[in-house]
Design a protein around this motif. Structure first.
Motif, PDB file in Angstrom:
ATOM      1  N   UNK A 179     -31.384  -7.230-107.805  1.00 41.08           N
ATOM      2  CA  UNK A 179     -30.192  -6.535-107.531  1.00 41.08           C
ATOM      3  C   UNK A 179     -29.039  -6.273-108.500  1.00 41.08           C
ATOM      4  N   UNK A 180     -28.550  -5.066-108.543  1.00 47.34           N
ATOM      5  CA  UNK A 180     -27.466  -4.990-109.455  1.00 47.34           C
ATOM      6  C   UNK A 180     -26.403  -4.303-108.723  1.00 47.34           C
ATOM      7  N   UNK A 181     -25.109  -4.387-109.199  1.00 45.29           N
ATOM      8  CA  UNK A 181     -24.179  -3.842-108.539  1.00 45.29           C
ATOM      9  C   UNK A 181     -23.029  -3.074-109.736  1.00 45.29           C
ATOM     10  N   UNK A 182     -22.992  -1.704-109.577  1.00 41.71           N
ATOM     11  CA  UNK A 182     -21.695  -1.207-110.409  1.00 41.71           C
ATOM     12  C   UNK A 182     -20.510  -1.119-110.104  1.00 41.71           C
ATOM     13  N   UNK A 183     -19.358  -0.704-110.787  1.00 42.66           N
ATOM     14  CA  UNK A 183     -18.013  -0.920-110.272  1.00 42.66           C
ATOM     15  C   UNK A 183     -17.559   0.533-109.966  1.00 42.66           C
TER      16      UNK A 183
END
Length: 774
Positions: A179-183
């Protein structure tokens, strides 16, 4: 015509607008002052979600110097860059959906009076629950609905299936799922949104000067909101101080200036404060991504499964387009025979997200490039080897029907690895120092308009006479990317004259011919095709005249360096100006008009021949490619990541203006470096932005500028006009994952959430140390 024959295309020349800008003589919208001009200001909501019960502006209207007040009730027509999902209004009607949404606007004789009038407008609100997280928004949709027409608080969701990924995964030797989360980031362009409107009550004509990237789409939206025919509206684009996608749709400044001008009968200018730029945002979507990649025993990609929840903010904007672009971006620049994407764009009570440089590509590229780096480690090979064996080649057609007519992506990868010493350094540097590799690509224009239309996307008119020389007309918007210069170079090349002899009239819907606007890296390709067509019409006529003057056949002639000459008898030559003089004296002004319509491919799953929803988004006539190796120093005491050097190689086809390409590449790298390490808009629990200024919202400065070694690889796309491709959005894509991969190489920690701040680094190092003790 191949690249070795060019004399004007391929020249490094200063931009046409350069001298005026460096001397401070460029005229921006906020510099303009018209007789009797009034000043507009917008009253903004102190709530992120509330019903508007009552607006009383009687005290404001009574203030000396106030000329007019408007509310959303006077312009209720909904607008949107994508008409199928249009749900924005000039000013809020009945309800506000984010903190800072406009509820009223004032025109006054000066800014001070307008500001004072805003404080006199009394608005009664009924606060509603605030939803700032997309998952909470979906979960609480039954009790808190942001838009009535979206009962689940989702703008749109879709699944795209190509091939049989489940079957492919079952046969994979290596599988990685993360999983990845961007701002939540903003464009941070220097010039805030500014609009100056002048409505003439006698003629019923409106002229609007605006710092926009898309004069045509703004033209359309003004027509909808003001209920005026487009032929009564003229949009002009003065100098623009940066856009990067943030000026890629209309703004409340445009509508309020126009409405107030029509109401007062006077010119009205509206200029945003920096806090208003942040409050209205339209920046990059925060994405919450799950990605699964499977490789066979030899390291070839067999399947990709992608799930993405986009935090869209309060309104639709570019949302559905961005959503489908994120799905499209998993199909290149590597061969992916089986793929599935599940995507949804969710409403929250934040300023709306929209288009931002590299639209839809930056987020999935971050995930995919980091995972390929990790997969390479899993199977015991270099990330370079893994990416090279999976890289696409010229003629490739993805399972989603994306066609790549030409690519030098492998050459890009090889160039950066060789120049940086990547293979000698990777995994071998001292602790705290690291090196990372990533690749990327981007479209060179789109295949479709944002509304149902089959008109050409770009039209160019070239006019020749003895008074003005060569004048090129096109309503394209030069927003600092240098399209006016590039158009002049391509027109000069096609006509056989010098770039300095071409005048460009652009950024005006009345004086320029039709163009969709500056987005999706489309202008060089689109205008180049139209210029070639227009120039051919002119050359066909001039060649006949020159042939008669030289006493030879027209098909034996060539034109270059301002002279016509015989290919068989080079001594037979005549100046270009003389031929034009003879033609105009006998016939009159000579014109040529050219159009560009991109090829349209169906969005289908080639393995089954079935149409797939939204799969036409991402198609392009051709694609640009980029690869980057980034070296970092990580201070293990402070957690600060410093980018030391960037080695970049780009495939932009034939570079029209190499100096400008270098500027685009360097700007792309710095632009995305900020998102990787510093940038994030912060909100409190009530939806109020905590850092709405360039003092508190951290962007990289000259102090953070690393050494940049960029290479324009030898490339020429034979299917493209002048062999060109994009150069300003492909280099945005690899920067974040290359930094993340370099940080891993430096300290052995993989970061899956942006930005990679010192606090996160220190926390990760502490957790790593504690784990090693166990």
């Amino acid at each position: 015509m191949n690249s070795r024959n060019f004399s004007q295309v391929g020249r490094s020349v200063p931009r046409i607008d350069g001298p005026a800008k460096v001397k401070g003589e460029a005229i921006y919208t906020d510099d303009m002052v018209l007789p009797r001009m009034a000043y507009g200001k917008i009253k903004r909501s102190p709530y992120a979600h509330a019903l508007i019960k009552k607006i009383d502006y009687s005290k404001a209207l009574a203030l000396p110097g106030v000329l007019a007040v408007i509310t959303g009730e006077e312009a209720p027509n909904k607008w949107g860059i994508v008409p199928q999902t249009a749900n924005e209004v000039a000013l809020a009607v009945h309800k506000v959906r984010f903190h800072g949404e406009g509820v009223a606007a004032v025109a006054a004789i000066d800014e001070e009076t307008a500001e004072a009038a805003l404080n006199l407008i009394e608005v009664e609100y009924e606060p509603l629950p605030v939803l700032l997280d997309p998952f909470a928004s979906m979960k609480r949709a039954k009790e808190v609905r942001i838009h009535e027409e979206a009962p689940d608080n989702i703008l749109h969701q879709a699944e795209q299936l190509f091939g049989d990924p489940d079957k492919a995964f079952a046969g994979c030797a290596y599988i990685l799922e993360k999983e990845f989360h961007t701002s939540y980031v903003n464009h941070a362009f220097l010039e805030p949104h500014t609009s100056l409107a002048s409505y003439d009550p006698q003629s019923g004509q409106l002229q609007l000067w605006s710092s926009t990237q898309v004069p045509h789409y703004l033209h359309r939206q003004l027509s909808i909101v003001l209920e005026m025919p487009m032929n009564r509206i003229r949009v002009t684009v003065p100098a623009v101080g940066g856009g990067f996608g943030g000026k890629g749709e209309a703004s409340s400044a445009d509508f309020c200036a126009a409405l107030l001008s029509r109401k007062t009968g006077r010119p009205v200018r509206v200029t945003y404060e920096r806090s208003e730029v942040f409050a209205t945002n339209k920046g990059r979507h925060p994405c919450h991504m799950k990605m699964k990649i499977g490789l066979d025993k030899d390291g070839y990609i067999q399947a990709v499964d992608f799930d993405n929840t986009l935090d869209g903010g309060a309104y639709a904007g570019w949302g559905i387009v961005v959503m489908f672009y994120t799905a499209s971006m998993i199909h290149l620049p590597y061969r992916v025979p089986n793929a599935r994407a599940r995507v949804r764009r969710v409403y929250t009570n934040k300023p709306t997200c929209g288009a931002m440089r590299g639209l839809g590509g930056v987020q999935p590229r971050y995930a995919m490039e980091c995972m390929l780096d990790e997969l390479a480690e899993m199977i015991g090979v270099s990330p370079y080897e893994l990416k090279m064996k999976n890289a696409v080649e010229s003629g490739y057609r993805s399972v989603s029907n994306l066609h790549v007519p030409h690519t030098e992506f492998k050459k890009c990868l090889q160039t950066v690895v060789d120049k940086s010493g990547y293979l000698e350094k990777h995994g071998k540097l001292p602790f705290g120092k690291g090196i990372g590799l990533a690749g990327g690509y981007y479209i060179s224009g789109t295949a479709y308009t944002l509304y149902l239309s089959y008109k050409p996307h770009t039209t160019v008119l070239i006019r020749l006479d003895t008074e003005g020389g060569v004048t090129l007309h096109c309503a394209a918007a030069d927003i600092g990317q240098g399209c006016n210069t590039v158009m002049a170079q391509m027109a000069a090349e096609a006509l056989g004259v010098r770039y300095e002899d071409v005048h460009v009239v652009s950024g005006d819907t009345e004086l320029g011919t039709f163009d969709l606007g500056s987005f999706a890296s489309r202008l060089t390709y689109a205008s180049g095709a139209a210029i070639k067509e227009a120039a051919k019409q002119i050359n066909d006529k001039l060649f006949e005249v020159a042939a008669g003057m030289l006493g030879c056949r027209a098909d034996q002639l060539e034109v270059k360096n301002c002279r016509f000459y015989s290919t068989f008898e080079p001594d037979k030559t005549i100046p270009w100006e003389k031929v034009v003089d003879v033609y105009t004296n006998t016939v009159g002004t000579l014109t040529g008009i050219g159009h560009f319509s991109p090829p349209r491919l169906k969005g289908i799953d080639l393995s089954r021949g079935a149409r797939v929803q939204g799969a036409n988004i991402g198609h392009s006539p051709t694609f640009g490619f980029s690869a980057q190796v980034i070296e970092v120093d990580v201070d293990v005491e402070t957690g600060k990541v410093r980018v030391v050097k960037v080695t970049e190689a780009g495939d932009c086809g034939q570079a029209v203006n190499p100096m400008s390409v270098e500027g685009q590449v360097e700007g792309s790298i710095m632009f995305t470096l900020g998102q990787a390490l510093y940038e994030e808009m912060k909100m409190d629990a009530d939806g109020r932005m905590l850092n709405p200024s360039l003092h508190d919202y951290k962007v990289p400065t000259a102090m953070e500028l690393p050494e940049i070694d960029s290479t324009i690889v030898e490339s020429y796309d034979p299917t493209a006009p002048f062999g060109v491709k994009e150069s300003g959005e492909g280099p945005v894509q690899p920067t974040i994952p290359a930094i993340a991969n370099a940080v891993y190489d430096a300290i052995g920690v993989r970061f899956t959430e942006l930005p990679i701040t010192p606090e996160k680094v220190l926390k990760a190092l502490k957790e790593k140390k504690e784990k090693e003790k166990q």
